[in-house]
Enzyme design. Structure first.
Site, PDB file in Angstrom:
ATOM      1  N   GLU A  23       0.823  -1.212   0.000  1.00  0.00           N
ATOM      2  CA  GLU A  23       0.000   0.000   0.000  1.00  0.00           C
ATOM      3  C   GLU A  23       0.856   1.260   0.000  1.00  0.00           C
ATOM      4  O   GLU A  23       1.839   1.362   0.738  1.00  0.00           O
ATOM      5  CB  GLU A  23      -0.887  -0.004   1.236  1.00  0.00           C
ATOM      6  CG  GLU A  23      -2.230   0.636   1.004  1.00  0.00           C
ATOM      7  CD  GLU A  23      -3.088  -0.203   0.081  1.00  0.00           C
ATOM      8  OE1 GLU A  23      -3.261   0.200  -1.095  1.00  0.00           O
ATOM      9  OE2 GLU A  23      -3.576  -1.241   0.505  1.00  0.00           O
ATOM     10  N   ASP A  26       3.155   2.434  -4.838  1.00  0.00           N
ATOM     11  CA  ASP A  26       3.164   2.454  -6.306  1.00  0.00           C
ATOM     12  C   ASP A  26       3.773   3.740  -6.846  1.00  0.00           C
ATOM     13  O   ASP A  26       4.298   3.752  -7.960  1.00  0.00           O
ATOM     14  CB  ASP A  26       1.766   2.229  -6.888  1.00  0.00           C
ATOM     15  CG  ASP A  26       0.703   3.166  -6.359  1.00  0.00           C
ATOM     16  OD1 ASP A  26       0.928   3.822  -5.316  1.00  0.00           O
ATOM     17  OD2 ASP A  26      -0.374   3.239  -6.972  1.00  0.00           O
ATOM     18  N   SER A  57     -24.641   8.850 -14.634  1.00  0.00           N
ATOM     19  CA  SER A  57     -24.348   7.714 -13.771  1.00  0.00           C
ATOM     20  C   SER A  57     -25.530   7.445 -12.863  1.00  0.00           C
ATOM     21  O   SER A  57     -26.186   8.375 -12.385  1.00  0.00           O
ATOM     22  CB  SER A  57     -23.099   8.006 -12.915  1.00  0.00           C
ATOM     23  OG  SER A  57     -22.963   7.076 -11.874  1.00  0.00           O
ATOM     24  N   GLY A 111     -15.922   5.383  -2.846  1.00  0.00           N
ATOM     25  CA  GLY A 111     -15.223   5.876  -1.680  1.00  0.00           C
ATOM     26  C   GLY A 111     -14.870   4.828  -0.654  1.00  0.00           C
ATOM     27  O   GLY A 111     -14.497   5.157   0.470  1.00  0.00           O
ATOM     28  N   ALA A 112     -14.960   3.552  -1.018  1.00  0.00           N
ATOM     29  CA  ALA A 112     -14.729   2.475  -0.056  1.00  0.00           C
ATOM     30  C   ALA A 112     -13.306   1.955  -0.085  1.00  0.00           C
ATOM     31  O   ALA A 112     -12.999   0.940   0.540  1.00  0.00           O
ATOM     32  CB  ALA A 112     -15.707   1.328  -0.327  1.00  0.00           C
ATOM     33  N   SER A 115     -11.218   1.283  -5.207  1.00  0.00           N
ATOM     34  CA  SER A 115     -10.836   1.859  -6.489  1.00  0.00           C
ATOM     35  C   SER A 115     -11.974   1.936  -7.496  1.00  0.00           C
ATOM     36  O   SER A 115     -11.850   1.522  -8.643  1.00  0.00           O
ATOM     37  CB  SER A 115      -9.657   1.093  -7.090  1.00  0.00           C
ATOM     38  OG  SER A 115      -9.016   1.887  -8.055  1.00  0.00           O
ATOM     39  N   SER A 117     -12.845   4.653  -8.808  1.00  0.00           N
ATOM     40  CA  SER A 117     -12.408   5.607  -9.824  1.00  0.00           C
ATOM     41  C   SER A 117     -11.649   4.908 -10.943  1.00  0.00           C
ATOM     42  O   SER A 117     -11.893   5.146 -12.130  1.00  0.00           O
ATOM     43  CB  SER A 117     -11.550   6.700  -9.203  1.00  0.00           C
ATOM     44  OG  SER A 117     -10.430   6.151  -8.536  1.00  0.00           O
ATOM     45  N   ASP A 161      -3.877   0.803  -9.230  1.00  0.00           N
ATOM     46  CA  ASP A 161      -5.295   0.524  -9.387  1.00  0.00           C
ATOM     47  C   ASP A 161      -5.662   0.272 -10.841  1.00  0.00           C
ATOM     48  O   ASP A 161      -6.432  -0.641 -11.161  1.00  0.00           O
ATOM     49  CB  ASP A 161      -6.120   1.700  -8.855  1.00  0.00           C
ATOM     50  CG  ASP A 161      -5.904   1.926  -7.374  1.00  0.00           C
ATOM     51  OD1 ASP A 161      -5.383   1.019  -6.694  1.00  0.00           O
ATOM     52  OD2 ASP A 161      -6.244   3.025  -6.906  1.00  0.00           O
ATOM     53  N   TYR A 213      -3.615  12.484   0.455  1.00  0.00           N
ATOM     54  CA  TYR A 213      -2.859  11.524  -0.353  1.00  0.00           C
ATOM     55  C   TYR A 213      -1.665  12.217  -0.999  1.00  0.00           C
ATOM     56  O   TYR A 213      -0.533  11.723  -0.971  1.00  0.00           O
ATOM     57  CB  TYR A 213      -3.788  10.923  -1.414  1.00  0.00           C
ATOM     58  CG  TYR A 213      -3.231   9.750  -2.180  1.00  0.00           C
ATOM     59  CD1 TYR A 213      -3.672   8.460  -1.928  1.00  0.00           C
ATOM     60  CD2 TYR A 213      -2.277   9.921  -3.180  1.00  0.00           C
ATOM     61  CE1 TYR A 213      -3.184   7.381  -2.640  1.00  0.00           C
ATOM     62  CE2 TYR A 213      -1.776   8.851  -3.894  1.00  0.00           C
ATOM     63  CZ  TYR A 213      -2.239   7.587  -3.620  1.00  0.00           C
ATOM     64  OH  TYR A 213      -1.736   6.524  -4.324  1.00  0.00           O
TER      65      TYR A 213
END
Length: 367
Positions: A23, A26, A57, A111-112, A115, A117, A161, A213
């Site tokens: 984690e 990357d 969406s 948002g969990a 990924s 996105s 991701d 982040y």
């Protein structure tokens, strides 16, 4: 397959992902070990002849309708930037991409930390690749997706991701070397060992574009510069001793986490899946203490899962909320699930959602 006006509409999808371990490395040229989930984001897409991009969406409010020429850094804002940004990145790389109508449905929770996105980006990427006859390799599509997130949305994520969503195969985790982009499929079928990976969604939502982040990434880059290294990939614990106090714990997480990935892969290659639990535990401790990206809800989920019989547990994803994973003997699934839910209820927290994660296939055509 359906039709949309005079345009032919087809469906593509891409999965969410769980990172088993590796984690926040990357963007430090590290090693990651994600696997794809069964939950997927589906896009119905059709080519437009007028150079416009439209998107709507089922999970997000509103939609967008704008000229493709108006897509770029910061535009469109919000969730649609992830989708439109892929088309921008492909065009910017010189590929003949035109307008598109897009309808998005998703079972990847937003948002969990799973990924959602990247799932959206990669579903759009494989759709555009086919609709416009690009014939691009998956690694090039992944780079376009990363540019969409970094430059259009403004989230300073790495490439794990997107690689996972595009390259994972069922029954495997993907060993990704982010220094050279090389990958290897590592057998990972927990059910064959009487195990399951539980994903515990704390329901605490996070936004990777909110600066936290990016601050971690900036600290890592500052640490590597202070050491005179292009990245922390080859740094040793001894190399870190002279770093400033504010940089040392961030760098220590990166160095130790990369080493843990190698240890987990060696155990999986040896058929010793049950033995990776302590490494998952160590990863969470490092993320919580040295990297400071956990939260009370994640810490609670991890500790309770372990106490109820998990072999190991850790937060997964960018952190500041989202999900934890737990490696659990199948006979303890109900006990762990019930214990976590009860602990959240006692703490007055929103009930978590707990699901089993099955290593699944990457992005592709859905019809």
């Amino acid at each position: 397959m359906s039709t949309h006006g005079w345009c032919r509409v087809s469906r593509w999808s891409a999965p969410g992902r769980v990172n088993l371990i590796g984690e926040h490395v990357d963007y430090a040229q590290g090693l990651c070990l994600p696997f794809a989930l069964a939950e997927r984001t589906v896009v119905e897409a059709a080519v437009r002849s007028d150079g416009r991009f439209t998107a709507r969406s089922d999970a997000e409010g509103g939609g967008v309708d704008l000229a493709l020429d108006d897509v770029g850094p910061g535009s469109p804002a919000g969730w649609a930037g992830y989708a439109a940004g892929v088309l921008w990145a492909l065009r910017d790389a010189g590929h003949p991409v035109g307008g598109m109508d897009l309808t998005v449905t998703a079972t990847v929770p937003l948002g969990a930390g799973l990924s959602s996105s990247a799932a959206l980006e990669c579903a759009v990427a494989v759709a555009a690749d086919e609709l416009f006859g690009l014939g691009l390799p998956r690694d090039e599509l992944a780079r376009a997706c990363v540019r969409a997130e970094n430059e259009v949305v403004g989230a300073a994520t790495g490439g794990m991701d997107q690689a996972a969503a595009l390259l994972c195969t069922a029954g495997h985790a993907l060993l990704l070397d982010t220094r050279d982009g090389s990958t290897r499929q590592v057998p990972f079928a927990p059910a064959d060992d009487g195990l399951a990976v539980l994903v515990i969604d704390t329901r605490v939502r996070h936004d990777l574009a909110d600066g936290q982040y990016g601050a971690r990434r900036a600290a890592v880059e500052k640490a590597s510069a202070a050491l005179g290294m292009p990245s922390l990939r080859d740094a040793t614990p001894a190399d870190l001793e002279g770093l400033d106090a504010d940089l040392l714990p961030r760098a220590r997480h990166i160095v130790s986490e990369i080493a843990r990935v190698g240890e987990v892969v060696a155990l999986l290659d040896a058929g010793r899946l049950r033995d990776i639990g302590p490494l998952l535990d160590a990863s969470h401790a490092s993320l919580a203490r040295d990297y400071a990206v956990s939260c009370a809800e994640l810490d609670l989920a991890v500790q309770v899962a372990r106490d109820a019989g998990a072999l190991g547990a850790r937060m997964t994803g960018g952190g500041f909320g989202g999900s934890a994973i737990a490696l659990v003997p199948v006979e303890r699934i109900d006990a762990v699930t019930d214990a976590v839910r009860a602990a959240f209820a006692r703490a007055g927290l929103t009930a978590p959602e707990v699901r089993t994660a099955e290593p699944s296939a990457g992005a592709g055509r859905d019809d």
